[in-house]
Design a protein around this motif. Structure first.
Motif, PDB file in Angstrom:
ATOM      1  N   GLU A 524       0.833  -1.201   0.000  1.00  0.00           N
ATOM      2  CA  GLU A 524       0.000   0.000   0.000  1.00  0.00           C
ATOM      3  C   GLU A 524       0.865   1.248   0.000  1.00  0.00           C
ATOM      4  O   GLU A 524       0.530   2.259  -0.618  1.00  0.00           O
ATOM      5  N   ILE A 525       1.957   1.198   0.707  1.00  0.00           N
ATOM      6  CA  ILE A 525       2.832   2.367   0.808  1.00  0.00           C
ATOM      7  C   ILE A 525       3.421   2.716  -0.558  1.00  0.00           C
ATOM      8  O   ILE A 525       3.578   3.889  -0.902  1.00  0.00           O
ATOM      9  N   LEU A 526       3.748   1.698  -1.353  1.00  0.00           N
ATOM     10  CA  LEU A 526       4.376   1.925  -2.654  1.00  0.00           C
ATOM     11  C   LEU A 526       3.374   2.044  -3.799  1.00  0.00           C
ATOM     12  O   LEU A 526       3.782   2.165  -4.962  1.00  0.00           O
ATOM     13  N   SER A 527       2.104   1.990  -3.496  1.00  0.00           N
ATOM     14  CA  SER A 527       1.107   2.135  -4.568  1.00  0.00           C
ATOM     15  C   SER A 527       1.157   3.552  -5.135  1.00  0.00           C
ATOM     16  O   SER A 527       1.485   4.519  -4.431  1.00  0.00           O
ATOM     17  N   ILE A 573      14.865  18.144  10.007  1.00  0.00           N
ATOM     18  CA  ILE A 573      13.608  17.917   9.290  1.00  0.00           C
ATOM     19  C   ILE A 573      13.824  18.109   7.798  1.00  0.00           C
ATOM     20  O   ILE A 573      13.357  17.311   6.969  1.00  0.00           O
ATOM     21  N   GLU A 574      14.537  19.174   7.441  1.00  0.00           N
ATOM     22  CA  GLU A 574      14.793  19.451   6.025  1.00  0.00           C
ATOM     23  C   GLU A 574      15.566  18.309   5.380  1.00  0.00           C
ATOM     24  O   GLU A 574      15.262  17.890   4.246  1.00  0.00           O
ATOM     25  N   PHE A 575      16.553  17.795   6.092  1.00  0.00           N
ATOM     26  CA  PHE A 575      17.384  16.718   5.548  1.00  0.00           C
ATOM     27  C   PHE A 575      16.542  15.468   5.270  1.00  0.00           C
ATOM     28  O   PHE A 575      16.584  14.896   4.170  1.00  0.00           O
ATOM     29  N   VAL A 576      15.752  15.013   6.267  1.00  0.00           N
ATOM     30  CA  VAL A 576      14.941  13.801   6.108  1.00  0.00           C
ATOM     31  C   VAL A 576      13.830  14.040   5.087  1.00  0.00           C
ATOM     32  O   VAL A 576      13.484  13.151   4.303  1.00  0.00           O
ATOM     33  N   LEU A 577      13.284  15.236   5.071  1.00  0.00           N
ATOM     34  CA  LEU A 577      12.213  15.569   4.130  1.00  0.00           C
ATOM     35  C   LEU A 577      12.685  15.419   2.688  1.00  0.00           C
ATOM     36  O   LEU A 577      11.993  14.809   1.853  1.00  0.00           O
ATOM     37  N   TYR A 578      13.860  15.971   2.383  1.00  0.00           N
ATOM     38  CA  TYR A 578      14.355  15.875   1.015  1.00  0.00           C
ATOM     39  C   TYR A 578      14.672  14.433   0.635  1.00  0.00           C
ATOM     40  O   TYR A 578      14.491  14.044  -0.532  1.00  0.00           O
ATOM     41  N   ARG A 579      15.109  13.642   1.609  1.00  0.00           N
ATOM     42  CA  ARG A 579      15.355  12.233   1.314  1.00  0.00           C
ATOM     43  C   ARG A 579      14.041  11.516   0.999  1.00  0.00           C
ATOM     44  O   ARG A 579      13.980  10.674   0.083  1.00  0.00           O
ATOM     45  N   CYS A 580      12.992  11.839   1.724  1.00  0.00           N
ATOM     46  CA  CYS A 580      11.676  11.238   1.454  1.00  0.00           C
ATOM     47  C   CYS A 580      11.180  11.626   0.060  1.00  0.00           C
ATOM     48  O   CYS A 580      10.618  10.796  -0.671  1.00  0.00           O
ATOM     49  N   ILE A 581      11.378  12.891  -0.303  1.00  0.00           N
ATOM     50  CA  ILE A 581      10.945  13.351  -1.627  1.00  0.00           C
ATOM     51  C   ILE A 581      11.687  12.588  -2.715  1.00  0.00           C
ATOM     52  O   ILE A 581      11.097  12.166  -3.727  1.00  0.00           O
ATOM     53  N   ARG A 587      10.244   6.052  -6.820  1.00  0.00           N
ATOM     54  CA  ARG A 587       9.201   5.029  -6.917  1.00  0.00           C
ATOM     55  C   ARG A 587       8.137   5.401  -7.944  1.00  0.00           C
ATOM     56  O   ARG A 587       7.601   4.535  -8.652  1.00  0.00           O
ATOM     57  N   LEU A 588       7.823   6.682  -8.027  1.00  0.00           N
ATOM     58  CA  LEU A 588       6.821   7.125  -9.006  1.00  0.00           C
ATOM     59  C   LEU A 588       7.323   6.892 -10.435  1.00  0.00           C
ATOM     60  O   LEU A 588       6.535   6.577 -11.339  1.00  0.00           O
ATOM     61  N   LYS A 589       8.624   7.049 -10.653  1.00  0.00           N
ATOM     62  CA  LYS A 589       9.190   6.789 -11.973  1.00  0.00           C
ATOM     63  C   LYS A 589       9.019   5.330 -12.359  1.00  0.00           C
ATOM     64  O   LYS A 589       8.771   5.002 -13.525  1.00  0.00           O
TER      65      LYS A 589
END
Length: 591
Positions: A524-527, A573-581, A587-589
């Motif tokens: 579900e997470i990767l959908s 927060i900025e560091f982890v946020l950019y890694r999540c993005i 995955r979207l690709k």
């Protein structure tokens, strides 16, 4: 009223004599009027003592009380006079007991004389009314002493309908004991002596009965002892060890009432007592024991504090621990009972420390597989476990030392892992939703991450795990009340949510690459749907918020400690946020 001030004892003697002569003349109305005047005389004397305390006035009070006692002790005294005086004098004279030990002794004798001479059922209601009035007095502790002493004798004197009489009196006694316990200068030993005298009287009444009423009186005694345990424990201002000798005296009552520490900590014994005494249609009576669950759990903790307490009840705490370790249901019940100690702000921290240590004892060696038996339904116990975990989180936040915080955090992890997988995320979601501390929210989200990393959830539950993780992250990054999370106030929670989401993305990707089927419908997470939702609704708005917050902080004076602190909170927060993005975009690709 000048005569009252000049010679109170003489005026009291005159009024008492007039009471006797009025009865001889057959004047009942006159007797009532004279008794009322006597009461007014005593009240005036008390007001004078309060306003102008002196040795002379204290001597006047002693003379007055001595005069009343002499009259009541006379073999020629008329029963009608005693009955008329009994309705008022116990309440009025009890006001004087805090003047001196001599006054206390005289009032006790006066009350005892009424108890001996009057109908027990009448004296029960009279003393209960006087006790209720004592709650509003200047010193409930001292004023109640002769009344409680007299009441303990009245209980034994009652000849029939014992249970109904006790059922009326016990709540009143507990109310006055609770009021005394809240006094700032309460003497615990004195409070305990008052409570214990009543307990012995109820036991004596029970021992003389041999039918269904005996069982009810015995259950009432059990409830009383449990409730006064809570009252006594809350009243302790110093160290709990100082009251061990007092608690030891309560333990034999548990044996007499057929109670065990195991039955108390699981709540089974208290349910049995309440159902026997109150029945199904007497909720008002149950409210007379507001701390019954607290007292029940405290009785076990007292046994943990002192081996002497356990020995007094012929109990082996070790066997109780073994039983709780091997029985998931009883263990869940114990969690629900311990919450009353952990959430109490009136108890010493010492009690909460022992409660946490007991939690560690009963969860030692317990594995998640033990609590995942499909034949055991945990749903009935989940609300109690949730409440206990809420209390545990409060202990973590407010514990006075690091050692207790460390132990409590370990207890939090163990109790969470003891919840069956289908209910575990429900409890975690409720804890996160109702958390008022960003730091605690981050801790809870970290436990979810640890649970995934240790693969503690069974494969059959992984299909719903993804959904739960998405829900938990969304609770923080897109709060239900609307708007973005508040930064930097909620920095800890936001960082915890991002770390959980990042870990979930990596974990799911690794599982997919390894060829492991997470569920019949895939992750579900990767959908694509959930990835796009996270990207557009969580991550991009948060990136804008974080960038703006950092920019505003940097514009401010660099010497200001607060602005530098904000930047330090936002940078991780900025560091982890950019890694999540980055991970989401990758995955979207692939989709």
């Amino acid at each position: 009223m000048s005569s009252v001030t000049a010679s109170p004892s003489r005026r009291v003697r005159e009024l008492l004599a007039l009471c006797f002569s009025s009865v001889e003349a057959g004047g009942n109305r006159e007797l009532e009027s004279l008794v009322a005047e006597l009461v007014n005389c005593l009240n005036s004397l008390y007001e004078n003592v309060v306003l102008n305390a002196s040795d002379e006035l204290e001597n006047d009070v002693i003379e007055v009380l001595d005069e009343i006692l002499k009259v009541l002790s006379s073999p020629q005294v008329d029963q009608d006079v005693i009955d008329a005086l009994s309705f008022h004098l116990p309440k009025v004279t009890s006001k004087f007991v805090d003047l001196s030990g001599r006054c206390l002794h005289l009032v006790e004798e006066i009350v005892d004389r009424f108890v001996e001479a009057c109908n027990p059922r009448d004296m029960l209601s009279i003393l209960c009314e006087a006790l209720d009035a004592a709650r509003c007095s200047h010193s409930p502790s001292t004023c109640s002493t002769p009344l409680l002493h007299g009441l303990s004798k009245v209980f034994i004197s009652i000849q029939r309908r014992h249970y109904e009489q006790l059922k009326v009196a016990v709540p009143i006694v507990l109310n006055i004991l609770k009021d005394i316990s809240l006094e700032t200068d309460v003497q615990v030993e004195d409070l305990f002596d008052k409570a214990l005298g009543i307990a012995f009287s109820i036991r004596d009444v029970s021992s003389r009965l041999n039918n269904e009423e005996e069982a009810k009186v015995c259950c009432l005694l059990g409830l009383y002892v449990i409730q006064i345990t809570a009252i006594l424990s809350v009243s302790i201002r110093d160290k709990a060890a100082s009251c061990i000798p007092l608690v030891i005296q309560l333990e034999p009552f548990l044996t007499y009432c057929g109670l065990t520490h195991l039955g108390l900590i699981t709540g089974n014994d208290t349910e049995k007592l309440i159902s026997t005494v109150a029945g199904d249609d007497d909720d008002d009576f149950v409210t007379s024991f507001p701390d019954i669950n607290l007292g029940a759990s405290l009785l076990l903790i007292w046994a943990k504090i002192s081996h002497e307490v356990a020995e007094a009840a012929n109990a082996a705490l070790g066997s109780d621990v073994d039983e709780l370790q091997s029985n998931p249901v009883k263990r869940w019940q114990a969690y629900g009972m311990l919450k009353y100690i952990l959430s109490s702000v009136d108890l010493l921290w010492e009690f909460r420390r022992h409660a946490i240590e007991f939690l560690l004892d009963i969860t030692k060696g317990v594995t998640s597989s033990q609590c995942n038996d499909e034949q055991i339904d945990c749903s009935h116990y989940t609300p109690g476990i949730y409440a206990a975990l809420q209390a545990v989180t409060l202990v973590i936040m407010y514990a006075p030392d690091a050692d207790l915080r460390k132990k409590t955090f370990e207890a939090l992890k163990r109790v969470l892992s003891d919840i069956p997988a289908p209910h575990r995320f429900d409890v975690l979601r409720a804890l996160v939703t109702n958390s008022r501390s960003p730091s605690m929210t981050a801790i809870l989200l970290g436990l979810v991450k640890d649970s995934m990393s240790e693969s503690s959830l069974q494969a059959t539950d992984c299909a719903t795990t993804d959904t739960h993780v998405i829900e938990l992250v969304e609770l923080v990054l897109r709060p239900p009340e609307g708007g973005p999370p508040l930064l930097p106030d909620q920095s800890d929670a936001v960082l915890g949510a991002l770390n959980l989401y990042r870990f979930a993305l990596l974990f799911e990707s690794r599982e997919c690459e390894a060829g492991k089927e997470r569920s019949k419908v895939g992750s579900e997470i990767l959908s694509k749907k959930n990835l796009e939702k996270a990207y557009k609704e969580w991550l991009l708005p948060l990136r804008t918020l974080v960038s703006c917050s950092i920019a505003e902080s940097l514009k401010e004076d660099h010497d200001q400690e607060s602005s530098l602190g904000d930047v330090c909170l936002l940078n991780p927060i900025e560091f982890v946020l950019y890694r999540c993005i980055e991970l989401v975009e990758e995955r979207l690709k692939s989709h």
